[in-house]
Motif scaffolding. Structure first.
Motif, PDB file in Angstrom:
ATOM      1  N   GLU A 122       0.856  -1.187   0.000  1.00 48.52           N
ATOM      2  CA  GLU A 122       0.000   0.000   0.000  1.00 48.52           C
ATOM      3  C   GLU A 122       0.890   1.235   0.000  1.00 48.52           C
ATOM      4  N   ASN A 123       0.558   2.202  -0.835  1.00 48.88           N
ATOM      5  CA  ASN A 123       1.374   3.417  -0.896  1.00 48.88           C
ATOM      6  C   ASN A 123       0.733   4.557  -0.111  1.00 48.88           C
ATOM      7  N   SER A 124       1.578   5.444   0.380  1.00 53.33           N
ATOM      8  CA  SER A 124       1.146   6.691   1.010  1.00 53.33           C
ATOM      9  C   SER A 124       2.007   7.816   0.461  1.00 53.33           C
ATOM     10  N   VAL A 125       1.397   8.958   0.182  1.00 53.87           N
ATOM     11  CA  VAL A 125       2.121  10.131  -0.316  1.00 53.87           C
ATOM     12  C   VAL A 125       1.622  11.361   0.425  1.00 53.87           C
ATOM     13  N   TYR A 126       2.550  12.141   0.965  1.00 48.53           N
ATOM     14  CA  TYR A 126       2.212  13.391   1.654  1.00 48.53           C
ATOM     15  C   TYR A 126       3.131  14.490   1.146  1.00 48.53           C
ATOM     16  N   VAL A 127       2.549  15.637   0.858  1.00 51.44           N
ATOM     17  CA  VAL A 127       3.306  16.781   0.326  1.00 51.44           C
ATOM     18  C   VAL A 127       3.163  17.947   1.288  1.00 51.44           C
ATOM     19  N   ASP A 128       4.265  18.621   1.544  1.00 58.52           N
ATOM     20  CA  ASP A 128       4.232  19.847   2.341  1.00 58.52           C
ATOM     21  C   ASP A 128       3.222  20.807   1.711  1.00 58.52           C
ATOM     22  N   ARG A 129       2.340  21.367   2.516  1.00 59.02           N
ATOM     23  CA  ARG A 129       1.257  22.188   1.953  1.00 59.02           C
ATOM     24  C   ARG A 129       1.782  23.412   1.203  1.00 59.02           C
ATOM     25  N   ASP A 130       3.018  23.829   1.456  1.00 57.16           N
ATOM     26  CA  ASP A 130       3.592  24.950   0.707  1.00 57.16           C
ATOM     27  C   ASP A 130       3.952  24.565  -0.721  1.00 57.16           C
ATOM     28  N   PHE A 131       3.913  23.252  -1.032  1.00 57.85           N
ATOM     29  CA  PHE A 131       4.363  22.797  -2.349  1.00 57.85           C
ATOM     30  C   PHE A 131       3.330  21.917  -3.047  1.00 57.85           C
ATOM     31  N   VAL A 132       2.075  22.030  -2.662  1.00 57.52           N
ATOM     32  CA  VAL A 132       1.045  21.230  -3.322  1.00 57.52           C
ATOM     33  C   VAL A 132       0.785  21.778  -4.726  1.00 57.52           C
ATOM     34  N   ARG A 133       0.303  20.901  -5.591  1.00 60.28           N
ATOM     35  CA  ARG A 133      -0.034  21.208  -6.986  1.00 60.28           C
ATOM     36  C   ARG A 133       1.170  21.689  -7.791  1.00 60.28           C
ATOM     37  N   LEU A 134       2.344  21.232  -7.409  1.00 57.47           N
ATOM     38  CA  LEU A 134       3.553  21.584  -8.145  1.00 57.47           C
ATOM     39  C   LEU A 134       4.245  20.363  -8.732  1.00 57.47           C
ATOM     40  N   GLY A 135       3.645  19.200  -8.600  1.00 58.85           N
ATOM     41  CA  GLY A 135       4.219  17.992  -9.181  1.00 58.85           C
ATOM     42  C   GLY A 135       4.993  17.124  -8.215  1.00 58.85           C
ATOM     43  N   VAL A 136       5.088  17.520  -6.954  1.00 57.93           N
ATOM     44  CA  VAL A 136       5.864  16.746  -5.984  1.00 57.93           C
ATOM     45  C   VAL A 136       5.218  15.382  -5.733  1.00 57.93           C
ATOM     46  N   GLY A 137       3.895  15.353  -5.547  1.00 55.25           N
ATOM     47  CA  GLY A 137       3.213  14.090  -5.331  1.00 55.25           C
ATOM     48  C   GLY A 137       3.342  13.158  -6.528  1.00 55.25           C
ATOM     49  N   ASP A 138       3.275  13.715  -7.714  1.00 56.25           N
ATOM     50  CA  ASP A 138       3.444  12.956  -8.947  1.00 56.25           C
ATOM     51  C   ASP A 138       4.815  12.293  -8.972  1.00 56.25           C
ATOM     52  N   LEU A 139       5.826  13.050  -8.624  1.00 52.36           N
ATOM     53  CA  LEU A 139       7.196  12.549  -8.589  1.00 52.36           C
ATOM     54  C   LEU A 139       7.340  11.427  -7.565  1.00 52.36           C
ATOM     55  N   LEU A 140       6.787  11.623  -6.379  1.00 58.03           N
ATOM     56  CA  LEU A 140       6.902  10.620  -5.323  1.00 58.03           C
ATOM     57  C   LEU A 140       6.179   9.324  -5.698  1.00 58.03           C
ATOM     58  N   LEU A 141       4.975   9.436  -6.241  1.00 60.55           N
ATOM     59  CA  LEU A 141       4.242   8.230  -6.597  1.00 60.55           C
ATOM     60  C   LEU A 141       4.950   7.469  -7.714  1.00 60.55           C
ATOM     61  N   SER A 142       5.536   8.181  -8.665  1.00 67.70           N
ATOM     62  CA  SER A 142       6.316   7.517  -9.718  1.00 67.70           C
ATOM     63  C   SER A 142       7.462   6.718  -9.118  1.00 67.70           C
ATOM     64  N   GLY A 143       8.167   7.345  -8.168  1.00 66.09           N
ATOM     65  CA  GLY A 143       9.281   6.656  -7.532  1.00 66.09           C
ATOM     66  C   GLY A 143       8.843   5.433  -6.744  1.00 66.09           C
ATOM     67  N   LEU A 144       7.731   5.546  -6.029  1.00 62.46           N
ATOM     68  CA  LEU A 144       7.234   4.410  -5.258  1.00 62.46           C
ATOM     69  C   LEU A 144       6.836   3.247  -6.163  1.00 62.46           C
ATOM     70  N   LEU A 145       6.201   3.542  -7.272  1.00 59.75           N
ATOM     71  CA  LEU A 145       5.796   2.475  -8.183  1.00 59.75           C
ATOM     72  C   LEU A 145       7.007   1.777  -8.777  1.00 59.75           C
ATOM     73  N   GLU A 146       8.036   2.526  -9.068  1.00 57.08           N
ATOM     74  CA  GLU A 146       9.244   1.896  -9.597  1.00 57.08           C
ATOM     75  C   GLU A 146       9.922   1.043  -8.528  1.00 57.08           C
ATOM     76  N   GLU A 147       9.936   1.531  -7.302  1.00 59.11           N
ATOM     77  CA  GLU A 147      10.473   0.722  -6.207  1.00 59.11           C
ATOM     78  C   GLU A 147       9.690  -0.579  -6.077  1.00 59.11           C
ATOM     79  N   ALA A 148       8.371  -0.504  -6.171  1.00 65.94           N
ATOM     80  CA  ALA A 148       7.547  -1.704  -6.065  1.00 65.94           C
ATOM     81  C   ALA A 148       7.850  -2.687  -7.186  1.00 65.94           C
ATOM     82  N   ARG A 149       8.008  -2.178  -8.404  1.00 67.62           N
ATOM     83  CA  ARG A 149       8.346  -3.053  -9.531  1.00 67.62           C
ATOM     84  C   ARG A 149       9.703  -3.722  -9.321  1.00 67.62           C
ATOM     85  N   GLU A 150      10.671  -2.941  -8.925  1.00 70.52           N
ATOM     86  CA  GLU A 150      12.025  -3.468  -8.780  1.00 70.52           C
ATOM     87  C   GLU A 150      12.106  -4.552  -7.710  1.00 70.52           C
TER      88      GLU A 150
END
Length: 201
Positions: free
Chosen positions: A121-149
């Motif tokens: 199960e994945n969880s993603v949290y972004v500092d509220r000062d940086f929401v809607r800037l692509g940080v969550g997108d980046l983190l979820l991409s990394g988590l999915l790749e970690e899961a695949r690997e």
């Protein structure tokens, strides 16, 4: 392709498909001085920064059912218990003259019993000062790749109240809604549903 100078991490951009960890030139992050974000495994030195982001979510939002803020010891245990096949990733960037963690994400086992060990199960949290800037997108991409690997087959996400930004992020990465858990938790005096999403790798 992996860049040797990044010791196995990967170089990519937020506005293009990317495979995993590395330094990213982020055109969308206009509030960051360099526009560059590092995605890397968390260390114990990150505990306070991660805890600050998470505890704000605990106290101010319904994105988690935790009701009590984490202590430093809690956060250190959270990091150390997710090593090996599991992961805690942080996104960090130069901001106003210093390096700042802008968000974090993690993989946890979906269930305790051995037969479920191919699911996380994945969880993603972004500092509220940086929401809607692509940080969550980046983190979820990394988590999915970690899961695949690490050979996981299914990745789940639970989203309280089916909150639109989180739902959209997961749909973007190929998750499907597989069910709604009705009134399974209570926070801020209100019964709350949880949307259950799944992605097969």
């Amino acid at each position: 392709m992996a860049a040797p100078e990044l010791e196995g991490r990967l170089r990519f951009r937020l506005d293009r498909p990317r495979p995993a960890l590395g330094r990213t030139r982020c055109r969308g992050l206009r509030s960051l001085a360099s526009g560059v974000v590092d995605l890397r495994p968390a260390t114990l030195a990150d505990a306070d920064a991660i805890r600050a982001i998470y505890n704000r979510a605990v106290l101010e939002t319904a994105t988690t059912f935790d009701l009590v803020p984490r202590t430093r010891a809690d956060q250190e245990h959270y990091i150390t218990s997710r090593s090996g096949a599991l992961a805690v990733l942080v996104a960090e960037a130069d901001h106003e003259g210093s390096t700042r963690i802008t968000g974090f994400g993690s993989l946890s086992f979906y269930r305790d019993r051995a037969g479920y060990r191919t699911s996380v199960e994945n969880s993603v949290y972004v500092d509220r000062d940086f929401v809607r800037l692509g940080v969550g997108d980046l983190l979820l991409s990394g988590l999915l790749e970690e899961a695949r690997e690490h050979g996981f087959h299914a990745v789940f996400a639970r989203i309280i109240d089916a909150q639109a930004p989180s739902m959209a992020l997961h749909y973007k990465h190929g998750y499907e809604l597989i069910g709604i858990e009705r009134e399974v938790g209570r926070k801020f005096g209100k019964w709350r549903d949880v949307a259950l999403l799944q992605k097969l790798l």
